[in-house]
Design a protein around this motif. Structure first.
Motif, PDB file in Angstrom:
ATOM      1  N   LEU A  30       0.830  -1.204   0.000  1.00 47.48           N
ATOM      2  CA  LEU A  30       0.000   0.000   0.000  1.00 47.48           C
ATOM      3  C   LEU A  30       0.864   1.252   0.000  1.00 47.48           C
ATOM      4  O   LEU A  30       0.606   2.195  -0.761  1.00 47.48           O
ATOM      5  CB  LEU A  30      -0.921   0.007   1.220  1.00 47.48           C
ATOM      6  N   GLN A  31       1.897   1.273   0.832  1.00 45.90           N
ATOM      7  CA  GLN A  31       2.760   2.452   0.906  1.00 45.90           C
ATOM      8  C   GLN A  31       3.460   2.697  -0.420  1.00 45.90           C
ATOM      9  O   GLN A  31       3.547   3.855  -0.880  1.00 45.90           O
ATOM     10  CB  GLN A  31       3.788   2.280   2.025  1.00 45.90           C
ATOM     11  N   SER A  42      -5.212  10.077   3.085  1.00 45.73           N
ATOM     12  CA  SER A  42      -5.910   9.511   4.246  1.00 45.73           C
ATOM     13  C   SER A  42      -7.117   8.693   3.806  1.00 45.73           C
ATOM     14  O   SER A  42      -7.388   7.613   4.350  1.00 45.73           O
ATOM     15  CB  SER A  42      -6.375  10.625   5.187  1.00 45.73           C
ATOM     16  N   ASN A  43      -7.845   9.203   2.823  1.00 46.19           N
ATOM     17  CA  ASN A  43      -9.014   8.482   2.337  1.00 46.19           C
ATOM     18  C   ASN A  43      -8.622   7.157   1.689  1.00 46.19           C
ATOM     19  O   ASN A  43      -9.293   6.135   1.870  1.00 46.19           O
ATOM     20  CB  ASN A  43      -9.781   9.342   1.329  1.00 46.19           C
ATOM     21  N   LEU A  44      -7.513   7.166   0.945  1.00 45.75           N
ATOM     22  CA  LEU A  44      -7.076   5.931   0.300  1.00 45.75           C
ATOM     23  C   LEU A  44      -6.566   4.914   1.317  1.00 45.75           C
ATOM     24  O   LEU A  44      -6.793   3.708   1.175  1.00 45.75           O
ATOM     25  CB  LEU A  44      -5.993   6.239  -0.737  1.00 45.75           C
ATOM     26  N   VAL A  45      -5.893   5.387   2.350  1.00 51.28           N
ATOM     27  CA  VAL A  45      -5.473   4.483   3.429  1.00 51.28           C
ATOM     28  C   VAL A  45      -6.695   3.883   4.105  1.00 51.28           C
ATOM     29  O   VAL A  45      -6.743   2.677   4.384  1.00 51.28           O
ATOM     30  CB  VAL A  45      -4.589   5.225   4.452  1.00 51.28           C
ATOM     31  N   LEU A  91      -6.455  -4.231   6.395  1.00 53.89           N
ATOM     32  CA  LEU A  91      -5.290  -3.938   7.220  1.00 53.89           C
ATOM     33  C   LEU A  91      -5.757  -3.524   8.605  1.00 53.89           C
ATOM     34  O   LEU A  91      -6.877  -3.037   8.773  1.00 53.89           O
ATOM     35  CB  LEU A  91      -4.468  -2.793   6.621  1.00 53.89           C
ATOM     36  N   GLY A  92      -4.892  -3.667   9.585  1.00 55.88           N
ATOM     37  CA  GLY A  92      -5.208  -3.170  10.914  1.00 55.88           C
ATOM     38  C   GLY A  92      -5.161  -1.653  10.940  1.00 55.88           C
ATOM     39  O   GLY A  92      -4.476  -1.020  10.127  1.00 55.88           O
ATOM     40  N   GLN A  93      -5.875  -1.066  11.869  1.00 56.72           N
ATOM     41  CA  GLN A  93      -5.889   0.389  11.986  1.00 56.72           C
ATOM     42  C   GLN A  93      -4.496   0.949  12.244  1.00 56.72           C
ATOM     43  O   GLN A  93      -4.119   1.990  11.690  1.00 56.72           O
ATOM     44  CB  GLN A  93      -6.846   0.802  13.119  1.00 56.72           C
ATOM     45  N   THR A  94      -3.721   0.263  13.073  1.00 54.14           N
ATOM     46  CA  THR A  94      -2.372   0.735  13.377  1.00 54.14           C
ATOM     47  C   THR A  94      -1.486   0.683  12.141  1.00 54.14           C
ATOM     48  O   THR A  94      -0.704   1.614  11.877  1.00 54.14           O
ATOM     49  CB  THR A  94      -1.740  -0.099  14.502  1.00 54.14           C
ATOM     50  N   GLU A  95      -1.611  -0.386  11.361  1.00 56.08           N
ATOM     51  CA  GLU A  95      -0.835  -0.481  10.122  1.00 56.08           C
ATOM     52  C   GLU A  95      -1.205   0.652   9.171  1.00 56.08           C
ATOM     53  O   GLU A  95      -0.336   1.253   8.533  1.00 56.08           O
ATOM     54  CB  GLU A  95      -1.089  -1.824   9.449  1.00 56.08           C
ATOM     55  N   GLY A  96      -2.490   0.928   9.079  1.00 57.54           N
ATOM     56  CA  GLY A  96      -2.936   2.003   8.207  1.00 57.54           C
ATOM     57  C   GLY A  96      -2.373   3.348   8.627  1.00 57.54           C
ATOM     58  O   GLY A  96      -1.905   4.130   7.793  1.00 57.54           O
ATOM     59  N   GLN A  97      -2.390   3.608   9.923  1.00 55.98           N
ATOM     60  CA  GLN A  97      -1.859   4.876  10.418  1.00 55.98           C
ATOM     61  C   GLN A  97      -0.349   4.955  10.257  1.00 55.98           C
ATOM     62  O   GLN A  97       0.211   6.040  10.046  1.00 55.98           O
ATOM     63  CB  GLN A  97      -2.248   5.067  11.890  1.00 55.98           C
ATOM     64  N   ARG A  98       0.316   3.827  10.336  1.00 55.88           N
ATOM     65  CA  ARG A  98       1.765   3.812  10.118  1.00 55.88           C
ATOM     66  C   ARG A  98       2.083   4.192   8.671  1.00 55.88           C
ATOM     67  O   ARG A  98       3.025   4.952   8.402  1.00 55.88           O
ATOM     68  CB  ARG A  98       2.329   2.431  10.455  1.00 55.88           C
ATOM     69  N   VAL A  99       1.309   3.677   7.726  1.00 57.64           N
ATOM     70  CA  VAL A  99       1.489   4.030   6.317  1.00 57.64           C
ATOM     71  C   VAL A  99       1.236   5.519   6.114  1.00 57.64           C
ATOM     72  O   VAL A  99       2.010   6.213   5.440  1.00 57.64           O
ATOM     73  CB  VAL A  99       0.548   3.201   5.419  1.00 57.64           C
TER      74      VAL A  99
END
Length: 230
Positions: free
Chosen positions: A59-60, A163-166, A175-183
């Motif tokens: 994703l990143q 942010s919307n794409l994440v 994905l987990g919420q934490t993984e998404g925020q890390r990206v």
């Protein structure tokens, strides 16, 4: 009843503080602002469906390309062009260019519907022009009318875009919420870099080499089943 003060026109001297700019932009580009951003994946759903995006690293990498070589950079250029466009004819040209660089019919619908929804809300609350412009054009034009800082506007716009794409990927990969925020945190420097790099750009600097993202957006038009509108 709380009365909203009238906004200055483009011929008025700037009077908003940076803090005021930040608060308005935080509202405009937040997930709570009613533009329907949650319904769009910008072709991301196709990439997830095909297996091209299966992890946070995937994703990143994908979003880095979209930001630096595709829609992210182009939207930033279009926003800046709309901000400084002046006459209506020049603004219309920016909007037509925004449509021309949209890679698929769903991309066109995505930017048009979000831009229209954004304009309706800002017009109702802040008194800015009610337009039918593409999303980055509508944001740039409204920011100019309120004399908001254009660099801040571009930064908030890019952050809201990614942010919307994440968020879409967190739901669809999943994905987990934490993984998404890390990206998302990892992409903040890229957003800032694009803001700096596009400061002196014009419409002649528009380009896109995010080919996989564009193709994914095209293929999404026939993807079944699907949960996003793009």
């Amino acid at each position: 009843m709380v009365m909203v003060a009238p906004i200055p026109t483009n011929t008025s001297p700037p009077r908003m503080t940076t803090e005021h700019d930040i608060l308005i932009l935080a509202q405009w580009l937040s997930p709570a602002f009613p533009v329907g951003a949650f319904a769009y994946s910008h072709g991301l759903e196709t990439a997830i469906h095909s297996g091209a995006i299966a992890t946070a690293c995937d994703l990143q990498d994908w979003l880095t390309c979209v930001l630096s070589h595709g829609s992210g950079r182009n939207d930033c250029i279009l926003l800046r062009a709309a901000y400084r466009s002046g006459p209506q004819a020049a603004l219309d040209e920016v909007n037509q260019t925004a449509l021309a660089v949209s890679a698929s019919s769903e991309r066109i619908r995505e930017t048009q519907l979000q831009g229209s929804a954004f304009s309706q809300t800002t017009s109702a609350i802040w008194g800015s022009d009610k337009t039918e412009f593409c999303y980055p054009v509508a944001v740039g034009h409204a920011a100019a009318q309120l004399w908001l800082d254009v660099d801040l506007t571009a930064a908030f716009y890019l952050h809201g875009f990614v942010s919307n794409l994440v968020s879409a990927a967190v739901r669809a990969v999943p994905l987990g919420q934490t993984e998404g925020q890390r990206v998302l945190a990892a992409l903040i420097p890229m957003c800032d870099q694009i803001v700096q790099e596009t400061q002196c750009t014009t419409l002649d600097d528009l380009s896109s080499t995010a080919f996989l993202s564009d193709i994914a957006a095209m293929r999404h038009e026939t993807l079944q089943p699907r949960i996003f509108r793009s």
